[in-house]
Design a protein around this motif. Structure first.
Motif, PDB file in Angstrom:
ATOM      1  N   TRP A   1      34.885  46.505  53.570  1.00 52.81           N
ATOM      2  CA  TRP A   1      35.157  46.561  55.006  1.00 52.81           C
ATOM      3  C   TRP A   1      34.373  47.683  55.663  1.00 52.81           C
ATOM      4  O   TRP A   1      33.762  47.516  56.725  1.00 52.81           O
ATOM      5  CB  TRP A   1      36.650  46.727  55.286  1.00 52.81           C
ATOM      6  CG  TRP A   1      36.862  46.735  56.768  1.00 52.81           C
ATOM      7  CD1 TRP A   1      37.004  47.822  57.579  1.00 52.81           C
ATOM      8  CD2 TRP A   1      36.824  45.596  57.632  1.00 52.81           C
ATOM      9  NE1 TRP A   1      37.077  47.435  58.895  1.00 52.81           N
ATOM     10  CE2 TRP A   1      36.966  46.073  58.964  1.00 52.81           C
ATOM     11  CE3 TRP A   1      36.669  44.219  57.417  1.00 52.81           C
ATOM     12  CZ2 TRP A   1      36.974  45.212  60.059  1.00 52.81           C
ATOM     13  CZ3 TRP A   1      36.672  43.366  58.521  1.00 52.81           C
ATOM     14  CH2 TRP A   1      36.829  43.863  59.814  1.00 52.81           C
ATOM     15  N   THR A   2      34.390  48.853  55.033  1.00 52.51           N
ATOM     16  CA  THR A   2      33.698  50.006  55.601  1.00 52.51           C
ATOM     17  C   THR A   2      32.223  49.705  55.843  1.00 52.51           C
ATOM     18  O   THR A   2      31.694  49.970  56.916  1.00 52.51           O
ATOM     19  CB  THR A   2      33.830  51.205  54.639  1.00 52.51           C
ATOM     20  OG1 THR A   2      35.213  51.482  54.455  1.00 52.51           O
ATOM     21  CG2 THR A   2      33.140  52.429  55.182  1.00 52.51           C
ATOM     22  N   ARG A   3      31.595  49.120  54.830  1.00 55.64           N
ATOM     23  CA  ARG A   3      30.142  48.919  54.894  1.00 55.64           C
ATOM     24  C   ARG A   3      29.730  47.660  55.638  1.00 55.64           C
ATOM     25  O   ARG A   3      28.698  47.632  56.301  1.00 55.64           O
ATOM     26  CB  ARG A   3      29.562  48.892  53.472  1.00 55.64           C
ATOM     27  CG  ARG A   3      29.610  50.237  52.738  1.00 55.64           C
ATOM     28  CD  ARG A   3      28.560  51.215  53.248  1.00 55.64           C
ATOM     29  NE  ARG A   3      27.212  50.706  53.077  1.00 55.64           N
ATOM     30  CZ  ARG A   3      26.502  50.837  51.967  1.00 55.64           C
ATOM     31  NH1 ARG A   3      26.999  51.495  50.939  1.00 55.64           N
ATOM     32  NH2 ARG A   3      25.288  50.345  51.897  1.00 55.64           N
ATOM     33  N   ILE A   4      30.492  46.591  55.479  1.00 52.37           N
ATOM     34  CA  ILE A   4      30.061  45.293  56.003  1.00 52.37           C
ATOM     35  C   ILE A   4      30.856  44.896  57.243  1.00 52.37           C
ATOM     36  O   ILE A   4      30.318  44.319  58.173  1.00 52.37           O
ATOM     37  CB  ILE A   4      30.190  44.199  54.908  1.00 52.37           C
ATOM     38  CG1 ILE A   4      29.509  44.665  53.609  1.00 52.37           C
ATOM     39  CG2 ILE A   4      29.591  42.889  55.404  1.00 52.37           C
ATOM     40  CD1 ILE A   4      29.686  43.708  52.436  1.00 52.37           C
ATOM     41  N   GLY A   5      32.147  45.206  57.255  1.00 57.21           N
ATOM     42  CA  GLY A   5      32.968  44.817  58.397  1.00 57.21           C
ATOM     43  C   GLY A   5      33.253  43.325  58.461  1.00 57.21           C
ATOM     44  O   GLY A   5      33.570  42.793  59.525  1.00 57.21           O
ATOM     45  N   ARG A   6      33.114  42.662  57.325  1.00 61.40           N
ATOM     46  CA  ARG A   6      33.437  41.232  57.231  1.00 61.40           C
ATOM     47  C   ARG A   6      34.090  41.003  55.880  1.00 61.40           C
ATOM     48  O   ARG A   6      33.799  41.701  54.912  1.00 61.40           O
ATOM     49  CB  ARG A   6      32.178  40.366  57.290  1.00 61.40           C
ATOM     50  CG  ARG A   6      31.266  40.602  58.486  1.00 61.40           C
ATOM     51  CD  ARG A   6      30.091  39.628  58.397  1.00 61.40           C
ATOM     52  NE  ARG A   6      28.994  39.939  59.298  1.00 61.40           N
ATOM     53  CZ  ARG A   6      28.817  39.391  60.499  1.00 61.40           C
ATOM     54  NH1 ARG A   6      29.712  38.543  60.958  1.00 61.40           N
ATOM     55  NH2 ARG A   6      27.772  39.706  61.250  1.00 61.40           N
TER      56      ARG A   6
END
Lengths: 314, 314
Positions: free
Chosen positions: A229-234
């Motif tokens: 979540w932190t890196r991609i947000g998906r």
């Protein structure tokens, strides 16, 4: 059938993967818009061999041996003692103990990893890692690490990209130890490499980012969905792993309406340095039954294992 | 000359930007391979207006007012008191005090921000943020926030992409408050949005990622280069900011052999909700002189300020 994955057997597993990819990238029921076609891959044991021990330990052993040569007092303590005496088994056992819930040896390893880079700039570390990869040979295969990459998985990465997927590495290994080679070995650029990390700080005098003296996080188990979540947000729609530390990532991925969760099972016994093993994957194999992960049998679903050469030639 | 940036004046600043982009994307001296053409942009005050206060505060004020309506005791304390009484000046001042080195009011704000999302899943938060953007109007412009975007900067993002750049947002604002709208407003997808973050944890029962009760980091000042490395793994060759919190990001970018560091200077006095201000940018303007940042005058270098519509129509 036409075979987009030449190193995969014509098996139910392979057909399941192809059907999934065609469905989500097609125009019918189950279609997923291209920006949401995110696939995440564990690294050690999923994209390349992790036996006899993760590549990162090979690298760090060289650094520790050099440090102990410069400061003989160090050689009396673990893990420097193991490094100097070539006792790789101690190091492999440290990771196995971690997966069994005993972190004591892993903490010694982490402490020495931190000591090796404290104050170093990220670009200097990048340079020394790249130099390691240029010269090091895999401990049992005897080849450069570039050839310890799983050919079927590189084929899968390319096949997914051809169908609009964006692929990320989500590894328990050190993020900055992977970044120097993931573009060449896997076709995955540094901005799509997620892994464990040493804390960083900005040194205004030199305008460089440098490693600190603490471990920021270990990207394993329940931390993998957090880092995704932190890196991609998906939320990914596809995930591949091979060990207990990948269960949460696979389960998180299954929260998507259309998803595929792959668990690579090292059930092959061929003499290729990567002998059959379930160690560290016992819970994952049980979770596969309970939660319907697709288990990829290295023995039955792959027709070749190692890449003769890396991503650039495929 | 042909003008690839229609909302930019034919000024030395504009010509300098175009010359830089053409040089690094061309085939001659100073060429930079496309994967290394990374450009980073601050958000508030750089890509859209941050006056009379950052959009995120408008959103959180609504949340606090709702919380205080449900629990009247809250309304006796800041920042809920300000939310209920419509005292936006107190909130703007809290941020100004932060830039002056006094974090006391900002800590109250952060505590109340954390209380608002503790335990909430990232997808539920995403939904409530998206709903805010659908209904909220900018406090002085009276338009949807979509129209508070700086048109010249959106033109610059597209122009850079046409020349092989990959653009990221590196903001002190909350990462997950930006992600729901950056694709629509700026053409920047969630995986390229970097910002401050609340700590997360994985909830295995629901297979959801949820906010915790602590602030993970504030992506401002020296933390910006750290987050750039963490998220991208490359040093940018272009950066744009507008405040003291962007100095380190601009300096870090200047460590590249070919670089452009832009500082947006809000020297316009036109009646458009974004009156002239140097507050929070005093050190950045001094650093611009010392380190040769390119200062973009909103008054002289932009021929229009706000987008009549967002990225999708440009």
């Amino acid at each position: 059938m036409s075979q987009p994955l030449p190193s995969w057997a014509d098996s139910a597993t392979t057909r399941g993967i192809i059907e999934f990819v065609e469905r989500v990238s097609g125009g019918g029921d189950g279609a997923v818009p291209a920006p949401e076609r995110v696939a995440v891959f564990d690294n050690d044991g999923t994209l390349w061999t992790e036996k006899p021990m993760p590549t990162q330990l090979h690298f760090i052993v060289q650094q520790w041996a050099a440090a102990a040569a410069a400061d003989p007092d160090l050689a009396e303590h673990q893990p420097y003692l193991a490094a100097v005496s070539g006792d790789f088994a101690w190091l492999g056992a440290a990771l196995d103990k971690h997966y069994d819930g005993d972190d004591s040896d892993l903490q010694l390893v982490i402490g020495a990893i931190l000591a090796a880079t404290a104050g170093e700039s990220v670009v200097d570390y990048e340079r020394s890692v790249a130099e390691f990869y240029r010269s090091a040979k895999h401990l049992t295969l005897g080849t450069p690490y570039r050839d310890a990459v799983y050919r079927p998985m590189v084929e899968l990465l390319r096949y997914l990209e051809e169908h609009g997927f964006t692929c990320y590495i989500i590894s328990g290994g050190d993020r900055d130890f992977m970044r120097p080679i993931t573009a060449e070995y896997y076709g995955i650029p540094p901005e799509r490499v997620v892994g464990s990390a040493v804390g960083l700080s900005y040194d205004a005098d030199s305008a460089e980012v440098r490693y600190g003296t603490t471990f920021d996080f270990m990207d394993d188990g329940p931390i993998k969905p957090v880092r995704i979540w932190t890196r991609i947000g998906r939320r990914p729609i596809m995930a591949a792993g091979n060990s207990n530390g990948d269960i949460e990532m696979l389960r998180y991925t299954q929260g998507s309406p259309h998803s595929l969760a792959l668990l690579i099972h090292h059930d092959d016994t061929a003499d290729r340095g990567d002998a059959a093993y379930d160690s560290g994957a016992e819970k994952a194999l049980a979770a596969a039954k309970e939660h319907d992960f697709t288990v990829v049998s290295v023995r039955d679903d792959w027709t070749s294992v190692f890449a003769a050469s890396g991503a650039a030639d495929m």
